[in-house]
Design an enzyme around this catalytic site. Structure first.
Site, PDB file in Angstrom:
ATOM      1  N   SER A  28       7.681  -1.719  -2.427  1.00 57.95           N
ATOM      2  CA  SER A  28       6.572  -1.582  -3.389  1.00 57.95           C
ATOM      3  C   SER A  28       7.084  -1.673  -4.825  1.00 57.95           C
ATOM      4  O   SER A  28       6.487  -2.333  -5.680  1.00 57.95           O
ATOM      5  CB  SER A  28       5.888  -0.230  -3.204  1.00 57.95           C
ATOM      6  OG  SER A  28       5.274  -0.161  -1.947  1.00 57.95           O
ATOM      7  N   GLY A 100       0.956  -8.637   2.159  1.00 62.94           N
ATOM      8  CA  GLY A 100      -0.329  -8.162   1.632  1.00 62.94           C
ATOM      9  C   GLY A 100      -0.185  -7.601   0.228  1.00 62.94           C
ATOM     10  O   GLY A 100      -1.055  -7.792  -0.627  1.00 62.94           O
ATOM     11  N   ARG A 128      -5.981 -11.039   7.276  1.00 56.70           N
ATOM     12  CA  ARG A 128      -6.215  -9.728   6.654  1.00 56.70           C
ATOM     13  C   ARG A 128      -7.327  -9.787   5.605  1.00 56.70           C
ATOM     14  O   ARG A 128      -7.524 -10.797   4.947  1.00 56.70           O
ATOM     15  CB  ARG A 128      -4.897  -9.210   6.049  1.00 56.70           C
ATOM     16  CG  ARG A 128      -3.871  -8.980   7.136  1.00 56.70           C
ATOM     17  CD  ARG A 128      -2.556  -8.502   6.600  1.00 56.70           C
ATOM     18  NE  ARG A 128      -2.637  -7.173   6.030  1.00 56.70           N
ATOM     19  CZ  ARG A 128      -1.645  -6.558   5.405  1.00 56.70           C
ATOM     20  NH1 ARG A 128      -0.480  -7.179   5.279  1.00 56.70           N
ATOM     21  NH2 ARG A 128      -1.796  -5.350   4.914  1.00 56.70           N
ATOM     22  N   SER A 173      -6.247   2.840  -1.173  1.00 55.61           N
ATOM     23  CA  SER A 173      -5.320   1.714  -1.162  1.00 55.61           C
ATOM     24  C   SER A 173      -4.652   1.528  -2.520  1.00 55.61           C
ATOM     25  O   SER A 173      -5.312   1.246  -3.523  1.00 55.61           O
ATOM     26  CB  SER A 173      -6.061   0.424  -0.776  1.00 55.61           C
ATOM     27  OG  SER A 173      -5.259  -0.695  -1.091  1.00 55.61           O
ATOM     28  N   GLN A 175      -2.775  -0.893  -3.154  1.00 58.69           N
ATOM     29  CA  GLN A 175      -2.842  -2.318  -3.493  1.00 58.69           C
ATOM     30  C   GLN A 175      -4.102  -2.621  -4.292  1.00 58.69           C
ATOM     31  O   GLN A 175      -4.060  -3.360  -5.280  1.00 58.69           O
ATOM     32  CB  GLN A 175      -2.818  -3.159  -2.212  1.00 58.69           C
ATOM     33  CG  GLN A 175      -1.484  -3.073  -1.482  1.00 58.69           C
ATOM     34  CD  GLN A 175      -1.479  -3.843  -0.175  1.00 58.69           C
ATOM     35  OE1 GLN A 175      -2.479  -4.449   0.206  1.00 58.69           O
ATOM     36  NE2 GLN A 175      -0.357  -3.817   0.519  1.00 58.69           N
ATOM     37  N   ASP A 326       2.686   3.506   6.250  1.00 57.37           N
ATOM     38  CA  ASP A 326       3.458   2.472   6.954  1.00 57.37           C
ATOM     39  C   ASP A 326       4.362   3.054   8.047  1.00 57.37           C
ATOM     40  O   ASP A 326       5.043   2.303   8.741  1.00 57.37           O
ATOM     41  CB  ASP A 326       4.316   1.693   5.952  1.00 57.37           C
ATOM     42  CG  ASP A 326       3.455   0.877   4.998  1.00 57.37           C
ATOM     43  OD1 ASP A 326       2.336   0.482   5.391  1.00 57.37           O
ATOM     44  OD2 ASP A 326       3.888   0.640   3.854  1.00 57.37           O
ATOM     45  N   LYS A 353      -3.298  -3.752   8.780  1.00 58.02           N
ATOM     46  CA  LYS A 353      -1.956  -4.011   8.226  1.00 58.02           C
ATOM     47  C   LYS A 353      -1.448  -5.358   8.761  1.00 58.02           C
ATOM     48  O   LYS A 353      -2.233  -6.186   9.206  1.00 58.02           O
ATOM     49  CB  LYS A 353      -1.030  -2.846   8.599  1.00 58.02           C
ATOM     50  CG  LYS A 353      -1.452  -1.519   7.961  1.00 58.02           C
ATOM     51  CD  LYS A 353      -1.301  -1.568   6.460  1.00 58.02           C
ATOM     52  CE  LYS A 353      -1.755  -0.270   5.812  1.00 58.02           C
ATOM     53  NZ  LYS A 353      -1.792  -0.385   4.344  1.00 58.02           N
ATOM     54  N   ARG A 357      -2.079  -2.036  13.791  1.00 58.51           N
ATOM     55  CA  ARG A 357      -0.926  -1.208  14.193  1.00 58.51           C
ATOM     56  C   ARG A 357      -1.291  -0.113  15.177  1.00 58.51           C
ATOM     57  O   ARG A 357      -0.400   0.400  15.869  1.00 58.51           O
ATOM     58  CB  ARG A 357      -0.234  -0.614  12.962  1.00 58.51           C
ATOM     59  CG  ARG A 357       0.592  -1.646  12.235  1.00 58.51           C
ATOM     60  CD  ARG A 357       1.400  -1.054  11.094  1.00 58.51           C
ATOM     61  NE  ARG A 357       2.244  -2.104  10.530  1.00 58.51           N
ATOM     62  CZ  ARG A 357       2.734  -2.099   9.306  1.00 58.51           C
ATOM     63  NH1 ARG A 357       2.455  -1.083   8.489  1.00 58.51           N
ATOM     64  NH2 ARG A 357       3.502  -3.089   8.885  1.00 58.51           N
ATOM     65  N   ARG A 401       7.313  -3.928  11.125  1.00 63.23           N
ATOM     66  CA  ARG A 401       7.470  -2.491  11.438  1.00 63.23           C
ATOM     67  C   ARG A 401       7.250  -2.204  12.926  1.00 63.23           C
ATOM     68  O   ARG A 401       7.810  -1.260  13.463  1.00 63.23           O
ATOM     69  CB  ARG A 401       6.551  -1.648  10.566  1.00 63.23           C
ATOM     70  CG  ARG A 401       6.894  -1.803   9.086  1.00 63.23           C
ATOM     71  CD  ARG A 401       6.405  -0.666   8.220  1.00 63.23           C
ATOM     72  NE  ARG A 401       6.374  -1.081   6.823  1.00 63.23           N
ATOM     73  CZ  ARG A 401       7.442  -1.121   6.016  1.00 63.23           C
ATOM     74  NH1 ARG A 401       8.622  -0.756   6.455  1.00 63.23           N
ATOM     75  NH2 ARG A 401       7.319  -1.533   4.773  1.00 63.23           N
TER      76      ARG A 401
END
Ligand code: S3P
Length: 448
Positions: A28, A100, A128, A173, A175, A326, A353, A357, A401
């Site tokens: 990040s 993303g 996504r 979020s 993001q 995550d 994600k 997930r 991941r």
């Protein structure tokens, strides 16, 4: 970005893990260092940059938008920025591969500039949802032509004159928060983002370090208002990127689960908005000692000493989800070895994600003999109170991941665990396999 052919990889039951390691730079923070460097006037020097495919895609996008981005040595980069408002229209599409974070942050950046750019990505990224950034950026004056459901590829026509907005985040979020703030940089007046659940705050920290005026106010019911004054002149910075707690999660859980292990992971950020996994693992009985707490590059940093532990199942509170968003796949692997049930709640975001997930983790656990209950926004795992059976083949769905989580499982299981594709690990942790081998882990498979 060309996707290399799928490469299966098997993790073998391993003897005790031991040694001291550093994990790669925080993903990040690495994206943001390049982006803010590209907006500052003058030279930003970055050390410890994560050189994974996701971040390299952002570096390339910054070049195409006019910044001068140069790799000086391992993890050492120099960025000569163009100044807020100074981005150049790219001649070719911006390719974000699997990332993303890269695509959503750079959409915010472009939306505030009077330029047009096309955004593309791999098959996972193209599935996504982008509507979550398209909505506020449209309010700020940008126009989008996207595939049905707001998916990539999309073309963004940036605002002629961006308008500041006050935006309550409909999803927790970082993001989306960051995309709005990045667009707000080139808007006159104040852009405000309101968070009901605090998310990682690297954008706010870095904006301040680059000299922007950012005020954070706590309001009623714990709401956070982040207010940015637009059109600042950003001053270049020297940035040291700390180790990534999301990457450190893999050797840490591997050491907790593999009997007799003792490892030290150095220099990871324990920013409170990122450290939820470590709190959770300690509550489960994990022997994790936090050492040498210090501040580096505006982030709290520490070393962790981790010893193999008997874990017990717990209920992970939903309000912790944002601080470990995550880490649920690797937590679910830890939960499979714990005594009793681990319940994870309020994790609906995991469905959008790099893969779904919740579904990918649940099916990987089942393939290795674990009982899992899955709901729309949660998962509960019945732990074995010891080594899981293993012997499963796990579908990773282009998700780094998921791949690393199940390889960690294989190191401590009774039988090896195979993942169908290890190539995506390079998006965030290119040296995962050699680093784990250095601690004593065994892997076998094509090309290994
Ligand atoms: C990130 C925010 C999180 C996280 C992602 C990195 C960031 O995504 O899952 O890996 O750097 O802002 P959301 O903002 O979608 O929760």
């Amino acid at each position: 970005m060309a996707h290399s052919p799928a490469t299966p990889l098997t993790a073998e039951p391993s003897a005790r893990l031991s040694g001291t390691v550093r994990v790669p730079g925080d993903k990040s923070i690495s994206h943001r260092a390049l982006i803010f460097g590209a907006l500052a006037v003058g030279e930003t020097r970055i050390t410890g940059l994560l050189e994974g495919a996701d971040v390299l895609a952002t570096a390339e996008a910054m070049r195409r938008l006019g910044a001068d981005v140069e790799r000086l040595a391992d993890g050492s980069w120099s960025v000569h920025g163009v100044g807020v408002g100074g981005l150049r229209e790219p001649e070719q599409p911006l390719d974000f591969g699997n990332s993303g974070t890269g695509v959503r942050l750079v959409m915010g950046l472009v939306a505030g500039h009077p330029i047009t750019a096309t955004f593309i990505g791999d098959a996972s990224l193209s599935r996504r949802p982008m509507g979550r950034v398209i909505a506020p950026l449209t309010d700020m004056g940008a126009t989008f032509h996207a595939r049905a459901g707001g998916r990539l590829p999309l073309t963004l026509i940036g605002a002629r004159r961006a308008m500041p907005i006050a935006y309550p985040l409909p999803v927790a979020s970082a993001q989306v928060k960051s995309a709005v703030l990045l667009a707000g940089l080139n808007a006159p007046g104040q852009t405000t983002v309101i968070e009901a659940t605090p998310t990682r705050d690297h954008t706010e920290r870095m904006l301040k370090a680059f000299g922007a005026d950012v005020q954070i106010e706590t309001g009623p019911r714990g709401l956070l208002a982040i207010r940015l004054t637009g059109e600042p002149e950003l001053k270049p910075c020297a940035i040291t990127v700390p180790g990534d707690p999301s990457s450190a999660a893999f050797p840490v859980v591997a050491a907790l689960l593999t009997p007799g292990s003792e490892i030290v992971v150095q220099g990871i950020t324990l920013n409170p908005h990122r450290a939820g996994l470590y709190t959770t693992l300690k509550e489960m009985g994990g022997d994790i000692e936090v050492m040498n707490q210090r501040e580096e590059g505006g982030e709290p940093v520490a070393d962790l000493r981790v010893r193999a532990s008997r874990l017990r199942g717990i209920e992970v509170p939903p309000e912790r989800a944002a601080s470990m968003i995550d880490e649920y796949p690797v937590l679910a692997v830890a939960a499979a070895f714990a005594e009793g049930t681990t319940k994870m709640l309020g994790i609906h975001e995991l469905r959008v994600k790099e893969s779904d997930r919740i579904a990918a983790t649940a099916s990987g656990l089942r393939a290795n003999g674990i009982k899992v209950h899955e709901s729309e926004d949660g998962m509960s795992v019945d732990g074995r109170g010891g080594a899981v059976a293993g012997a499963g083949h796990v579908a990773t769905h282009m998700d780094h991941r998921i791949a690393m989580s199940f390889l960690v499982m294989g190191l401590a299981a009774q039988k090896p665990v195979t993942v169908d594709d290890a190539t995506m690990i390079a998006t965030s942790f290119p040296d995962f396999v050699p680093m784990m081998r250095g601690l004593g882990a065994s892997f076998s498979g094509m090309g290994q």
